[in-house]
Design a protein around this motif. Structure first.
Motif, PDB file in Angstrom:
ATOM      1  N   VAL A 111     -14.836  24.031 -10.424  1.00 58.72           N
ATOM      2  CA  VAL A 111     -15.662  22.666  -9.820  1.00 58.72           C
ATOM      3  C   VAL A 111     -16.330  22.082 -10.677  1.00 58.72           C
ATOM      4  O   VAL A 111     -16.593  21.101 -11.614  1.00 58.72           O
ATOM      5  N   ASP A 112     -17.364  22.484 -11.535  1.00 60.57           N
ATOM      6  CA  ASP A 112     -18.548  22.002 -12.330  1.00 60.57           C
ATOM      7  C   ASP A 112     -17.635  21.983 -13.239  1.00 60.57           C
ATOM      8  O   ASP A 112     -18.897  20.917 -14.534  1.00 60.57           O
ATOM      9  N   LEU A 113     -16.754  22.586 -14.456  1.00 65.73           N
ATOM     10  CA  LEU A 113     -16.782  21.870 -15.949  1.00 65.73           C
ATOM     11  C   LEU A 113     -15.220  20.779 -14.940  1.00 65.73           C
ATOM     12  O   LEU A 113     -14.599  20.348 -15.556  1.00 65.73           O
ATOM     13  N   GLN A 114     -14.814  20.360 -14.099  1.00 69.36           N
ATOM     14  CA  GLN A 114     -14.532  19.448 -13.730  1.00 69.36           C
ATOM     15  C   GLN A 114     -12.665  19.887 -13.998  1.00 69.36           C
ATOM     16  O   GLN A 114     -12.057  19.375 -14.556  1.00 69.36           O
ATOM     17  N   GLN A 115     -12.519  21.321 -13.838  1.00 65.92           N
ATOM     18  CA  GLN A 115     -11.497  21.324 -14.089  1.00 65.92           C
ATOM     19  C   GLN A 115      -9.596  21.482 -13.396  1.00 65.92           C
ATOM     20  O   GLN A 115      -9.306  21.969 -13.414  1.00 65.92           O
ATOM     21  N   GLY A 116     -10.013  21.026 -12.181  1.00 66.56           N
ATOM     22  CA  GLY A 116      -8.974  19.919 -11.181  1.00 66.56           C
ATOM     23  C   GLY A 116      -8.914  21.638  -9.799  1.00 66.56           C
ATOM     24  O   GLY A 116      -7.508  22.337 -10.642  1.00 66.56           O
ATOM     25  N   ASP A 117     -10.005  21.749  -9.331  1.00 67.67           N
ATOM     26  CA  ASP A 117      -9.576  22.571  -8.132  1.00 67.67           C
ATOM     27  C   ASP A 117      -8.408  22.125  -6.999  1.00 67.67           C
ATOM     28  O   ASP A 117      -8.202  21.292  -7.238  1.00 67.67           O
ATOM     29  N   TYR A 118      -8.011  23.007  -6.289  1.00 72.68           N
ATOM     30  CA  TYR A 118      -7.783  22.467  -4.623  1.00 72.68           C
ATOM     31  C   TYR A 118      -8.669  22.353  -4.593  1.00 72.68           C
ATOM     32  O   TYR A 118      -9.670  22.509  -4.257  1.00 72.68           O
ATOM     33  N   GLU A 119      -9.019  20.482  -4.109  1.00 75.83           N
ATOM     34  CA  GLU A 119      -9.713  20.584  -2.859  1.00 75.83           C
ATOM     35  C   GLU A 119     -11.529  20.615  -3.467  1.00 75.83           C
ATOM     36  O   GLU A 119     -12.318  20.719  -3.145  1.00 75.83           O
ATOM     37  N   GLU A 120     -11.502  19.957  -5.271  1.00 77.88           N
ATOM     38  CA  GLU A 120     -11.973  19.628  -6.624  1.00 77.88           C
ATOM     39  C   GLU A 120     -13.230  19.181  -5.635  1.00 77.88           C
ATOM     40  O   GLU A 120     -12.940  17.572  -5.403  1.00 77.88           O
ATOM     41  N   MET A 121     -14.800  19.168  -5.732  1.00 78.77           N
ATOM     42  CA  MET A 121     -15.522  18.289  -5.734  1.00 78.77           C
ATOM     43  C   MET A 121     -17.132  19.430  -5.144  1.00 78.77           C
ATOM     44  O   MET A 121     -17.349  20.167  -4.700  1.00 78.77           O
ATOM     45  N   ASP A 122     -17.840  18.170  -6.085  1.00 81.70           N
ATOM     46  CA  ASP A 122     -19.433  19.002  -6.079  1.00 81.70           C
ATOM     47  C   ASP A 122     -19.973  18.025  -4.655  1.00 81.70           C
ATOM     48  O   ASP A 122     -20.928  17.719  -4.420  1.00 81.70           O
ATOM     49  N   GLN A 123     -20.012  19.551  -3.269  1.00 80.48           N
ATOM     50  CA  GLN A 123     -20.131  18.779  -2.391  1.00 80.48           C
ATOM     51  C   GLN A 123     -21.751  18.694  -2.379  1.00 80.48           C
ATOM     52  O   GLN A 123     -22.031  17.799  -1.007  1.00 80.48           O
ATOM     53  N   LEU A 124     -21.784  20.025  -2.640  1.00 81.98           N
ATOM     54  CA  LEU A 124     -23.951  20.037  -2.705  1.00 81.98           C
ATOM     55  C   LEU A 124     -24.321  18.240  -2.974  1.00 81.98           C
ATOM     56  O   LEU A 124     -25.401  18.073  -2.157  1.00 81.98           O
ATOM     57  N   ASN A 125     -23.583  18.488  -3.827  1.00 82.66           N
ATOM     58  CA  ASN A 125     -24.789  16.276  -4.581  1.00 82.66           C
ATOM     59  C   ASN A 125     -24.206  15.910  -3.712  1.00 82.66           C
ATOM     60  O   ASN A 125     -24.981  14.856  -3.336  1.00 82.66           O
ATOM     61  N   ALA A 126     -23.053  15.456  -3.244  1.00 83.67           N
ATOM     62  CA  ALA A 126     -23.027  14.661  -3.017  1.00 83.67           C
ATOM     63  C   ALA A 126     -23.064  14.286  -0.905  1.00 83.67           C
ATOM     64  O   ALA A 126     -23.730  12.670  -1.252  1.00 83.67           O
TER      65      ALA A 126
END
Ligand code: ADP
Ligand code: TZD
Ligand code: MG
Length: 578
Positions: free
Chosen positions: A121-136
Motif C-alpha cells: 500500500v505504502d509503495l502504491q504497488q497495486g494490492d487487492y483493495e489497496e488504500m491508505d485507509q488510516l489517512n482517509a
C-alpha cells in the motif's frame, strides 16, 4: 467440531498459542462488547465466523454503510461503542459515511476495517483493495489508530474504546492489516496483553463558580426556557433532567431525538408553541444541544432578534462548543448528569417558579395549536396525506411506548417529528445533525438487535431507497421491525414533470411502486395501505406479531412541500436566461 471452533477452544490451554483473530475477539469481549455489525470478505471473513463461535452476535449486512449505522445506533442507545467490521478499501469507504455521521451526531462507534499489506500500500504497488485507509479516515472521525503487532491489539482496542466514549462521544477508526490476524503469540502472554478499560467516560464535574454563574443567570430570567438535545438523551441522566425541569417549573423544548426524555404530553413541554418560546425567551438553558442550523445558529428572526438580547446557559462536555455561534453567558462544562445535579443542588426547594404570565402565554398558544392540529389529524382524506397517515402512527406509538421509532425523509421526517409523540427516553432515532438520508434500515436493525425492542421505521419513499436492501437482513434475523414507507412517488412530491419531455423529472420515481413486495420477497409480511383504516390494521398486526413487516402507505403525491420545512436552504437561480 469445525476447525474454527477447535482453534477457539484450544486458546484456553496455557501451552498453546493465540493469534490476532482471537486477541481481537477477546479484547472486545473483555470490554463487554458482545455484538459486531459488519459484512464479511478478505481479510475478515474468518473473524466473523470465529466471533460467532466465541459467543458474539455477528449481524451481517448487505452494505457496510448500514452496518455502520446499526453500530452507531447501538452506541447511542447503550453508551458502549457500536462495532462495525468491514473489508478493505471499498468496504471501508462504504462504512466511512456511517463513521462520519456518527461523529457528527456524537454517537460512539468503532469502525474496524481489515486493510491490505502495508508494504504494498505504502509503495502504491497495486494490492487487492489497496488504500491508505488510516489517512482517509482521519478527517472523518474523532481518532484513528492502526495496530501492527498482535501484542498491541489489547491496547489498540482500549484506545479505540476510550476515544469513542470519553469527552464528546464520536466515531473511531481502527485499522487492522491482514497480516495481523494470523500473527501468533503465546496464549497466556496474549491474555495479559489485553486491557479492560476502566471508567471509559469519567464523570466531569463542573467548576463551582461555573455552577454559581449559571444559577445567577437563571435566577435573573423572566422568561426562561430549557432546550434538551440528543446529548441529554445520550447521557442517561433522565431522572435528574426531569427533576430540574419539574422543580424549576421552567418550560422546555426537546430537539427531535430528545423527544420522550420527558413524555411529549408533559404539561411543561413547549413543543406546540415552539416558535413563540424561541422568539420570546430571555434566558435559554441548552442541555446537550448545539446552536447549529437546526437551531438557526441561535440568532435571527427565529430567536426574536428584535426583542432584545438573549442569555444562554450551555451545558456541554465539549468546551470548544461554547461561543460557536453566539456568546454564551454561562458555560457549564462537564457531563450532563453532573452538571444537572449541580444545578439541582443550587435550585434547592424554594426556587421561584417562572411568572404565570410567561407560562400562561405558552399554554394559551399550545392549546390553540394543539386544537388546530387535532382537527387536521381527525380528517380522513383520500388518498391519505402525511397528517392522516401519521395520526395512525401516533396512536400506535402511544399504545406501545416502548417501541423505538426510526424516522427519515423530508416531509415524512418533518411531519412525523411534530405529530408522533414519544413517551420514553431514547426511543427516537432520525436523520440527525446532517439531515442525512440512508440511516433507516441500519438504525432499525441496530436498535432492534441491541435493545430487543420492536421498531417502527417511518420512511419517505426516497429515504427508504438508500437502505432498502436491508429488508433482507431484517427478515434473515427475524427482527420485530415494521417499516412504513410513505409513498408519494418521489422526493418531496411525485408530481414534477420534465418540461422538455423525454426522461422523467429528477425528483420522481416509478408511480404506484409496491415496496411491500420487497419485504415479501424475503419471507416478511408486506401490506398495501391506501386508507388510514388499512394502515392501522396493518400496523396493529405488525405490532402484535412482531414479524418483519413493510407497509406501503400510499400518500397523496401532491401533499408535500419542496425540502419539507427547510425550503429556504435551497439556492435559487439568479440567471435571467431561460
Ligand atoms: P441536537 O441535535 O439534539 O440539538 P446536538 O447533537 O447538536 O443535539 O448536541 C449534542 C451535544 O451534546 C454535543 O455538543 C455534545 O458535545 C454534547 N454531549 C454529548 N454527550 C454529553 C454528555 N454526556 N455530557 C455533556 N454533553 C454531552
Ligand atoms: N442524500 C443524502 C445522503 N442525504 C440527503 N439529505 C439528501 C441526499 C437530500 N435529500 C433530503 O434532504 S430529503 C431527501 C433527499 C434525497 C428525500 C426526500 O424524499 P422522501 O420524503 O420521499 O424521503 P418526502 O416525504 O417525499 O418529502
Ligand atoms: Mg417521498
Amino acid at each position: 467440531m469445525s476447525a474454527v471452533a477447535e482453534k477457539a477452544v484450544t486458546t484456553t490451554d496455557e501451552s498453546v498459542t493465540t493469534d490476532g483473530f482471537h486477541l481481537l475477539i477477546d479484547a472486545l469481549k473483555l470490554n463487554d462488547i458482545d455484538t459486531i455489525f459488519g459484512l464479511p470478505g478478505i481479510p475478515i471473513t474468518d473473524l466473523t465466523r470465529m466471533a460467532q463461535v466465541e459467543g458474539m452476535r455477528v449481524i451481517s449486512f448487505r452494505h457496510e454503510q448500514h452496518a455502520g449505522n446499526a453500530a452507531a445506533a447501538a452506541g447511542y442507545l447503550t453508551q458502549k461503542p457500536g462495532i462495525c467490521l468491514t473489508v478493505s478499501a471499498p468496504g471501508f469507504l462504504n462504512g466511512l459515511t456511517a463513521l462520519a455521521n456518527a461523529t457528527v451526531n456524537c454517537f460512539p462507534m468503532i469502525l474496524i476495517s481489515g486493510s491490505s499489506e502495508r508494504e504494498v500500500v505504502d509503495l502504491q504497488q497495486g494490492d487487492y483493495e489497496e488504500m491508505d485507509q488510516l489517512n482517509a479516515a482521519k478527517p472523518f472521525c474523532k481518532a484513528a489508530f492502526r495496530v501492527l503487532h498482535a501484542q498491541d491489539i489489547g491496547i489498540g482496542v482500549a484506545r479505540a474504546i476510550r476515544s469513542a466514549l470519553s469527552g464528546r462521544p464520536g466515531g473511531v477508526y481502527l485499522d487492522l492489516p491482514a497480516k495481523l490476524f494470523s500473527q501468533t503469540m503465546e496464549a497466556a502472554a496474549g491474555r495479559n496483553s489485553l486491557v479492560k478499560v476502566i471508567d471509559a467516560a469519567p464523570r466531569q464535574i463542573p467548576a463551582p463558580e461555573a455552577v454559581k454563574r449559571a444559577l445567577d443567570v437563571l435566577k435573573s430570567a423572566k422568561r426562561p426556557l430549557i432546550l434538551l438535545g440528543k446529548g441529554a438523551s445520550y447521557a442517561q441522566a433522565d431522572a435528574e433532567i426531569r427533576a430540574l425541569i419539574e422543580k424549576t417549573g421552567i418550560p422546555y423544548l426537546p430537539m427531535s431525538m430528545a423527544k420522550g426524555l420527558l413524555p411529549d404530553t408533559h404539561a411543561q413541554s413547549a413543543s406546540a408553541a415552539r416558535s413563540y418560546v424561541l422568539a420570546e425567551a430571555d434566558v435559554v438553558v441548552l442541555v446537550g444541544a448545539r446552536l447549529n442550523w437546526l437551531l438557526s445558529h441561535g440568532k435571527g428572526k427565529t430567536w426574536g432578534q428584535d426583542k432584545g438580547a438573549k442569555k444562554f446557559i450551555q451545558i456541554d462536555i465539549a468546551p470548544t462548543e461554547i461561543d460557536s455561534n453566539v456568546p454564551i453567558a454561562a458555560p457549564l462544562i462537564g457531563d450532563i448528569g453532573s452538571c444537572v445535579s449541580a444545578l439541582l443542588a443550587g435550585v434547592g426547594s424554594n426556587w421561584a417558579k417562572p411568572d404565570a404570565q410567561w407560562t400562561g402565554a405558552i399554554a394559551e398558544r399550545k392549546d390553540k395549536n394543539l386544537t388546530k392540529m387535532a382537527e387536521t389529524l381527525a380528517k380522513t382524506p383520500s388518498p391519505m396525506n402525511f397528517h392522516s397517515a401519521l395520526a395512525v402512527v401516533r396512536d400506535i406509538v402511544k399504545a406501545n411506548p416502548e417501541t423505538i421509532v426510526v424516522n427519515e425523509g423530508a416531509n415524512t421526517l418533518d411531519f412525523a417529528r411534530s405529530i408522533v409523540d414519544m413517551y420514553k427516553p431514547r426511543k427516537r432515532l432520525d436523520s440527525g445533525t446532517w439531515g442525512i438520508m440512508g440511516i433507516g434500515m441500519g438504525f432499525a436493525v441496530g436498535a432492534a438487535v441491541i435493545t430487543g425492542k420492536p421498531v417502527i421505521a417511518i420512511e419517505g419513499d426516497s429515504a427508504f431507497g438508500f437502505s432498502g436492501m436491508e429488508v433482507e437482513t431484517i427478515c434473515r434475523y427475524n427482527l420485530p421491525v415494521c417499516v412504513v414507507v410513505f409513498n408519494n412517488n418521489g422526493i418531496y412530491k411525485g408530481t414534477d414533470v420534465n418540461p422538455r419531455g423525454g426522461d422523467v423529472a429528477p425528483t420522481v420515481f416509478v408511480k404506484n411502486a409496491r415496496y411491500d413486495m420487497m419485504m415479501q420477497a424475503f419471507g416478511g409480511v408486506g401490506a398495501h395501505a391506501t386508507t388510514a383504516d388499512e394502515l392501522r390494521k396493518a400496523m396493529l398486526e405488525a405490532v402484535a406479531s412482531g414479524k418483519p413487516t413493510l407497509i406501503n402507505a400510499v400518500i397523496d403525491e401532491t401533499a408535500g412541500t419542496e425540502s419539507g420545512r427547510i425550503t429556504s436552504l435551497n439556492p435559487q437561480s439568479k440567471a435571467n436566461k431561460k
